[in-house]
Design a protein around this motif. Structure first.
Motif, mmCIF file in Angstrom:
data_model
loop_
_atom_site.group_PDB
_atom_site.id
_atom_site.type_symbol
_atom_site.label_atom_id
_atom_site.label_comp_id
_atom_site.label_asym_id
_atom_site.label_seq_id
_atom_site.Cartn_x
_atom_site.Cartn_y
_atom_site.Cartn_z
ATOM 1 N N GLU A 157 0.836 -1.207 0.000
ATOM 2 C CA GLU A 157 0.000 0.000 0.000
ATOM 3 C C GLU A 157 0.871 1.258 0.000
ATOM 4 O O GLU A 157 0.586 2.232 -0.710
ATOM 5 C CB GLU A 157 -0.924 -0.003 1.215
ATOM 6 C CG GLU A 157 -1.974 -1.106 1.188
ATOM 7 C CD GLU A 157 -2.757 -1.176 2.487
ATOM 8 O OE1 GLU A 157 -2.452 -0.386 3.423
ATOM 9 O OE2 GLU A 157 -3.660 -2.024 2.593
ATOM 10 N N ASP A 183 -2.856 -8.774 -3.661
ATOM 11 C CA ASP A 183 -2.670 -7.412 -3.146
ATOM 12 C C ASP A 183 -1.800 -6.599 -4.103
ATOM 13 O O ASP A 183 -2.088 -5.421 -4.378
ATOM 14 C CB ASP A 183 -2.005 -7.459 -1.763
ATOM 15 C CG ASP A 183 -2.833 -8.220 -0.753
ATOM 16 O OD1 ASP A 183 -3.669 -7.601 -0.082
ATOM 17 O OD2 ASP A 183 -2.631 -9.440 -0.640
ATOM 18 N N ALA A 203 2.382 1.783 -3.394
ATOM 19 C CA ALA A 203 1.393 2.327 -4.327
ATOM 20 C C ALA A 203 1.215 3.820 -4.107
ATOM 21 O O ALA A 203 1.117 4.593 -5.075
ATOM 22 C CB ALA A 203 0.071 1.592 -4.164
ATOM 23 N N GLU A 204 1.181 4.256 -2.857
ATOM 24 C CA GLU A 204 0.995 5.674 -2.578
ATOM 25 C C GLU A 204 2.196 6.492 -3.055
ATOM 26 O O GLU A 204 2.053 7.648 -3.463
ATOM 27 C CB GLU A 204 0.754 5.911 -1.088
ATOM 28 C CG GLU A 204 0.328 7.320 -0.779
ATOM 29 C CD GLU A 204 -0.618 7.425 0.412
ATOM 30 O OE1 GLU A 204 -1.137 8.524 0.643
ATOM 31 O OE2 GLU A 204 -0.824 6.411 1.105
ATOM 32 N N ALA A 256 -2.898 -3.242 -6.311
ATOM 33 C CA ALA A 256 -2.182 -1.975 -6.120
ATOM 34 C C ALA A 256 -1.331 -1.589 -7.327
ATOM 35 O O ALA A 256 -0.768 -0.498 -7.361
ATOM 36 C CB ALA A 256 -1.295 -2.071 -4.883
#
Length: 278
Positions: free
Chosen positions: A96, A135, A99-100, A139
């Motif tokens: 996560e 996941d 991805a950010e 992402a």
């Protein structure tokens, strides 16, 4: 080496790992890399400790640099299955974060536990990666297994050759999974060229990490050399990667107590010079 400037690598394929200039906070590293015309920054998780992923992402976007990778996830190995599950969950969080940050991939240093057979641990690694595939797909973050030199087999990585990483990739068979090739860790492998060709044929060459092996090495962790100051044929290695179809970033990743203690701008200038020459 040819004097033809067209033979020199352009800096838009050059990326620096934040660990290389560890003395600089993230914001300073971003500013200095961008000012030097470098195209990318691979961000170590230590560089964003105390920052939100959103704040780190804003700083990266403001710099104009691209992010080849978030470094590092993995560490799947432990005799306790509950601990292994916790580590898988931690990797989900890292995906996560990657991805950010708009990172292309999460680099996986797979881990090792003393006293357990390496084959059994490689099974844990495969299980852990398989648990992360959905996941990573959601992402749009690739996963890159990084084999480590055999000196780390006891407690840092049960995957020490490109062969072992390739076999896991071929078993899982997901385009989002590939390999990070670090010259420091695999230059010694007698099957190096063959493995790079095989991995390239599978379109699984995801990353290329650059430094050099100092002779004599004074510390097995924190004594990597600038390209050209050691025994690795960097230019030959680059040609092997290119011939196998690699068209990604050339990422400089140097762990060095000596270089960390120096003026980091001077060090960065030398990195750029050695990248062009080596």
């Amino acid at each position: 080496m040819s004097n033809n400037s067209t033979d020199e690598p352009t800096r838009d394929r050059l990326a620096i790992h934040t660990i290389t200039t560890k003395a600089w906070p993230l914001e300073v590293a971003l500013e200095r890399y961008a000012a030097a015309g470098i195209g990318g920054v691979s961000i170590w998780v230590e560089a964003i400790e105390g920052m939100s992923a959103t704040a780190a992402s804003r700083a990266v976007q403001a710099s104009g640099l691209q992010v080849p990778a978030l470094v590092r996830g993995g560490f799947f190995c432990d005799s306790d299955s509950r601990v292994r599950e916790q580590r898988i969950d931690h990797n989900r969080t890292l995906i996560e974060t990657a991805a950010e940050l708009s990172a292309e991939m999460l680099v996986l240093v797979v881990g090792a536990t003393p006293g357990e057979s390496l084959d059994r641990q490689r099974g844990w690694v495969q299980d852990g990666i398989e648990a992360l595939i959905d996941d990573a797909k959601a992402a749009n973050v690739r996963l890159a297994i990084e084999p480590l030199h055999p000196m780390y087999a006891a407690d840092k990585s049960c995957i020490n050759r490109l062969t072992e990483a390739r076999e896991i990739c071929e078993s899982i068979r997901q385009p989002i999974l590939g390999i990070a090739v670090d010259v420091y860790h695999v230059w010694w492998d007698p099957n190096l060229q063959r493995e790079i060709q095989l991995i390239g044929a599978n379109e699984a060459l995801f990353a290329f990490h650059l430094c050099d092996w100092r002779v004599p090495t004074r510390d097995l962790l924190n004594d990597r050399a600038l390209m050209g100051d050691g025994c690795i044929d960097i230019k030959g290695f680059r040609h092997m990667m290119d011939a196998a179809g690699f068209a990604g970033w050339n990422e400089v990743e140097i762990f060095s107590d000596e270089h960390w203690s120096r003026d980091q701008q001077t060090f960065l200038d030398e990195i750029i010079d050695r990248y062009a020459r080596c």
